[in-house]
Design a protein around this motif. Structure first.
Motif, PDB file in Angstrom:
ATOM      1  N   LEU A  88       0.830  -1.210   0.000  1.00 18.72           N
ATOM      2  CA  LEU A  88       0.000   0.000   0.000  1.00 18.72           C
ATOM      3  C   LEU A  88       0.864   1.259   0.000  1.00 18.72           C
ATOM      4  N   ALA A  89       1.978   1.191   0.725  1.00 17.09           N
ATOM      5  CA  ALA A  89       2.860   2.352   0.812  1.00 17.09           C
ATOM      6  C   ALA A  89       3.505   2.649  -0.535  1.00 17.09           C
ATOM      7  N   ASP A  90       3.689   1.606  -1.324  1.00 16.83           N
ATOM      8  CA  ASP A  90       4.454   1.749  -2.563  1.00 16.83           C
ATOM      9  C   ASP A  90       3.573   1.940  -3.803  1.00 16.83           C
ATOM     10  N   TYR A  91       2.372   1.397  -3.760  1.00 22.79           N
ATOM     11  CA  TYR A  91       1.553   1.336  -4.974  1.00 22.79           C
ATOM     12  C   TYR A  91       0.999   2.716  -5.357  1.00 22.79           C
ATOM     13  N   ASP A  92       1.193   3.046  -6.652  1.00 27.42           N
ATOM     14  CA  ASP A  92       0.804   4.387  -7.096  1.00 27.42           C
ATOM     15  C   ASP A  92      -0.321   4.343  -8.118  1.00 27.42           C
ATOM     16  N   GLY A  93      -1.010   3.174  -8.219  1.00 30.00           N
ATOM     17  CA  GLY A  93      -2.108   3.093  -9.173  1.00 30.00           C
ATOM     18  C   GLY A  93      -1.678   2.605 -10.541  1.00 30.00           C
ATOM     19  N   ALA A  94      -0.422   2.121 -10.654  1.00 26.42           N
ATOM     20  CA  ALA A  94       0.076   1.642 -11.948  1.00 26.42           C
ATOM     21  C   ALA A  94      -0.761   0.464 -12.430  1.00 26.42           C
ATOM     22  N   ALA A  95      -0.846   0.321 -13.737  1.00 21.30           N
ATOM     23  CA  ALA A  95      -1.636  -0.752 -14.319  1.00 21.30           C
ATOM     24  C   ALA A  95      -0.946  -2.086 -14.102  1.00 21.30           C
ATOM     25  N   GLY A  96      -1.759  -3.120 -13.963  1.00 18.12           N
ATOM     26  CA  GLY A  96      -1.212  -4.456 -13.751  1.00 18.12           C
ATOM     27  C   GLY A  96      -2.223  -5.323 -13.055  1.00 18.12           C
ATOM     28  N   CYS A  97      -1.745  -6.391 -12.431  1.00 17.36           N
ATOM     29  CA  CYS A  97      -2.638  -7.196 -11.604  1.00 17.36           C
ATOM     30  C   CYS A  97      -1.913  -7.585 -10.329  1.00 17.36           C
ATOM     31  N   LEU A  98      -2.708  -8.033  -9.348  1.00 15.48           N
ATOM     32  CA  LEU A  98      -2.138  -8.326  -8.026  1.00 15.48           C
ATOM     33  C   LEU A  98      -2.390  -9.789  -7.666  1.00 15.48           C
ATOM     34  N   LEU A  99      -1.293 -10.508  -7.382  1.00 18.01           N
ATOM     35  CA  LEU A  99      -1.405 -11.858  -6.834  1.00 18.01           C
ATOM     36  C   LEU A  99      -1.283 -11.714  -5.316  1.00 18.01           C
ATOM     37  N   LEU A 133      -6.736  -5.980   2.648  1.00 19.56           N
ATOM     38  CA  LEU A 133      -6.058  -5.213   1.599  1.00 19.56           C
ATOM     39  C   LEU A 133      -7.003  -5.004   0.414  1.00 19.56           C
ATOM     40  N   GLN A 134      -7.750  -6.070   0.096  1.00 17.41           N
ATOM     41  CA  GLN A 134      -8.735  -5.969  -0.985  1.00 17.41           C
ATOM     42  C   GLN A 134      -9.738  -4.846  -0.709  1.00 17.41           C
ATOM     43  N   ARG A 135     -10.254  -4.825   0.509  1.00 15.65           N
ATOM     44  CA  ARG A 135     -11.240  -3.804   0.865  1.00 15.65           C
ATOM     45  C   ARG A 135     -10.629  -2.408   0.760  1.00 15.65           C
TER      46      ARG A 135
END
Lengths: 203, 511
Positions: free
Chosen positions: A43-54, A67-69
């Motif tokens: 959460l601290a690092d993510y800036d909304g970049a496109a991709g997917c999350l495992l 985290l999903q919520r």
């Protein structure tokens, strides 16, 4: 359409060895990966970049479900694939309710995982395009004045300029001016387009 | 002369009256025929409760027990008439209605000249106390005879003079037989018995203890019995009867007691095992989750490697690193299996040196998934330096699992105050000569009334579960000379602390 190969596969799992092996597998298949040991770090690092999350569903601290919520709350378009362990069906169900794309049970077949990642990235591509459009729509709506919004809302409900003028206690001329400005600001040339746009804003 | 004779007679009468009044016996005279009292001394009051004047002219048999009165009329009175003296034991009714045992000597007085029966003189004494003592002795003898313990008397050469029923049965002896004790016992008993007897003879003291006694024919018996000498008492010589010293032995048949103890031990172990198996099922889930991690990791590495080999995008040094990682993960899986096996094994009580912090980490690693699944965070707060304890590792693990699982269950009850943190703390603490292993939850506490019943078997606040977790845990901890303390404010937190005494003077520091 954006290029899928430019998107990242984010991995969040507290088991370092597993995380490392998953990155090894994904990078071997040509994906660009970014891995995190905790939901907080992601959460601290993510800036909304496109991709997917495992996302590992069970983690100390902020769990996968939380985290999903949080991602939903922040309205990120990032699609989520849940990594579940044995016997966590009820978790998976909850995860799917939280709008996960799919879940895959550990240990998994590499073909199945890679196929799922590929599909999800394509979905992500569509989502991020939609999200951009949606965001644009939101920004446009924000640029309308209070009066313009009132007029636009009544117009899409099917009210005539005369009815709007009576309701808002203004002259028809003024209604026409607000209406034309609202259409322009929302980038719509027909009333039907404005109806769609407002529907998008409200959802 | 006549005057002198007269004076002498007066003196005799005076002496006579003095003797009668001051002697300890009851002295009465009776009229022949109806046996009515004609004179009594003051002692009669103690025996009958009547004053002398109340008895005058009343027939004596009026006060006799009806059964004895009949015998008196039929036999004693005629005999006294015929032969002069007679002694009789009979029951005399006191004024208060109770009967006293009395012994009377009757003598008839006849006219020297005519031979006519003039009166009957009776001397009586109260036998009640003596009779009571006799009855007491009889009752004691009966109690001894029917006692479940083996009671026997013997001399210093172990020649038996008396055996009660239990002793005769145990030694397979008939009633009129009085053998020597030693041939009845296994030969190795002789030395200890002789030593003991000598000690008792020497000190003159009553010996009490537990000395195992083995029968000579133990092997041939269908149901071997276990005996234990519990008391040996010396009874001194009786100068009057000329008897020498003799010894009283009380031997207890402890066969059933030993069997019950054995059964209880087995039951305890069986219970502990049942509890382990119960948690086993739940733990299978934990195992599957834990073991999935290394398996999934191995699969990822190897499939990823195959893919890269296919594409020719991997060199041999990368492969070495990779294979090392795979080996590590396989080892990790093997370790998990090993730990689980040690939890399930059916082992008898085994004391070993245990490091409680390590044990806590092991148990928690197994249980982590249960906490995750319940959405509860666990904190470990382990003492930096903790003494080593001596205990059965598996059993202590069992206790900790029970306590942790109870903490999880506590949050399911819905008693947690709104907004309370779903948190469980597992902590260890050094406390004087004991190690404290504690589990704290914040799920609403336990009301004092419930706290008292927590350790009762089958008492459970849960809809599922046997309610045996805490009773089993407590018996395990008590078997380790420890205890389980419960603390709660009744509305916020509960704390279960296992206090285990440790092996002395061994301290180990945490790395």
């Amino acid at each position: 359409m954006a290029d899928i190969s430019s998107m990242s596969v984010f991995v969040v799992d507290d088991d370092e060895a597993f995380r490392d092996s998953l990155v090894w597998l994904l990078e071997g298949a040509g994906y660009h990966c970014r891995a995190y040991g905790t939901a907080e770090a992601f959460l601290a690092d993510y800036d909304g970049a496109a991709g997917c999350l495992l996302l590992d569903i069970r983690m100390p601290g902020i769990s996968g479900l939380e985290l999903q919520r949080e991602l939903n709350r922040r309205a990120f378009a990032l699609p989520v694939i849940l990594l579940t362990g044995h016997g966590s069906v009820s978790w998976a169900v909850q995860g799917m309710k939280n709008r996960a794309v799919d879940f895959i049970e550990k240990p998994f077949d590499d073909e199945a995982l890679l196929a799922l990642v590929e599909q999800t990235l394509q979905l992500a591509d569509r989502r991020f395009v939609e999200a951009r459009a949606q965001r644009q729509l939101g920004e446009r709506w924000q640029s309308l004045s209070r009066r313009e919004r009132q007029v636009a809302k009544l117009a899409v409900q099917g009210a005539s300029n005369k009815e709007i003028a009576e309701r808002l206690d203004i002259t028809i001329k003024t209604v026409e001016v607000h209406r034309s400005r609202a259409m322009k600001k929302m980038a719509c040339d027909k009333l039907a387009h404005l109806v769609d746009a407002l529907h998008g804003v409200q959802s | 002369m006549a005057e002198r004779a007269q004076r002498s007679l007066g003196l005799d009468a005076e002496r006579y009256a003095f003797l009668i009044e001051e002697s300890g016996v009851v002295f009465t005279t009776h009229r022949p025929g109806d046996w009515a009292y004609t004179s009594v001394n003051a002692r009669i009051f103690e025996l009958t409760g009547y004053r002398p004047d109340e008895l005058m002219e009343v027939p004596a048999y009026f006060f006799f027990h009806p059964e004895d009165a009949e015998a008196m009329k039929q036999r004693t009175m005629p005999a006294v008439h015929a032969h002069g003296t007679r002694t009789m034991r009979y029951r005399l009714r006191h004024k208060d209605g109770s009967y006293r045992w009395v012994e009377s000597v009757h003598r008839s007085i006849r006219d020297a000249d005519s031979g006519e029966l003039k009166e009957v003189i009776t001397v009586s004494r109260d036998l009640t106390a003596q009779r009571e003592a006799e009855l007491q002795a009889q009752r004691l003898a009966m109690a001894t005879e029917s006692s479940a313990d083996l009671v026997l008397f013997c001399d210093q050469n172990f020649q038996i003079s008396y055996m009660n029923g239990s002793a005769r049965r145990a030694f397979s002896q008939s009633e009129d037989c009085s053998p020597s004790l030693l041939p009845l016992l296994a030969s190795h008993c002789e030395y200890s018995l002789r030593t003991l007897l000598r000690d008792v003879e020497h000190t003159g003291q009553h010996w009490q203890g537990q000395l195992p006694i083995e029968l000579a024919d133990r092997q041939s018996r269908a149901q071997p019995i276990q005996l234990e000498l519990q008391e040996l008492q010396r009874h001194g010589e009786n100068a009057l009867s000329g008897e020498g010293a003799f010894y009283g032995l009380i031997i207890r048949d402890i066969t059933e007691q030993r069997q019950a103890e054995q059964l209880e031990r087995e039951r305890q172990q069986e219970l502990a095992r049942a509890a382990r198996l119960m948690t086993m099922g739940e733990m299978a889930t934990g195992l599957a989750h834990e073991i999935n991690q290394p398996l999934a990791t191995i699969l990822n590495y190897s499939r990823g490697a195959l893919r890269r080999l296919d594409m020719g995008s991997v060199d041999s040094s990368a492969m070495v690193t990779l294979l090392q990682r795979i080996a590590q993960q396989a080892q990790r899986a093997a370790d998990i299996i090993k730990r689980l096996r040690s939890l399930v094994k059916k082992t008898p009580f085994q004391r070993a040196q245990i490091e409680v912090n390590g044990l806590s980490r092991d148990v928690l690693s197994f249980m982590q998934h249960e906490f995750d699944a319940a959405g509860i965070s666990v904190q470990m707060s382990l003492a930096p330096s903790l003494a080593i304890i001596e205990a059965d590792k598996v059993q202590v693990e069992q206790v900790l699992i029970n306590l942790l699982r109870n903490a999880i269950e506590a949050y399911r009850g819905g008693a947690a105050p709104p907004g309370a943190e779903r948190q469980v703390t597992l902590y260890t603490r050094q406390c004087d000569d004991a190690v404290v292993l504690g589990v704290e939850d914040r799920a609403g506490g336990i009301a004092p009334a419930r706290r008292e019943r927590l350790f009762e078997p089958y008492y459970s606040s849960k809809s599922t579960g046997l309610g045996m977790g805490l009773p089993i845990s407590r018996s395990i901890v008590e078997a380790h000379s420890g205890r389980i303390d419960v603390q709660s404010d009744g509305e916020y937190y509960s704390r279960f602390e296992v206090v285990l005494p440790h092996a002395p003077n061994v301290l180990q520091s945490e790395e």
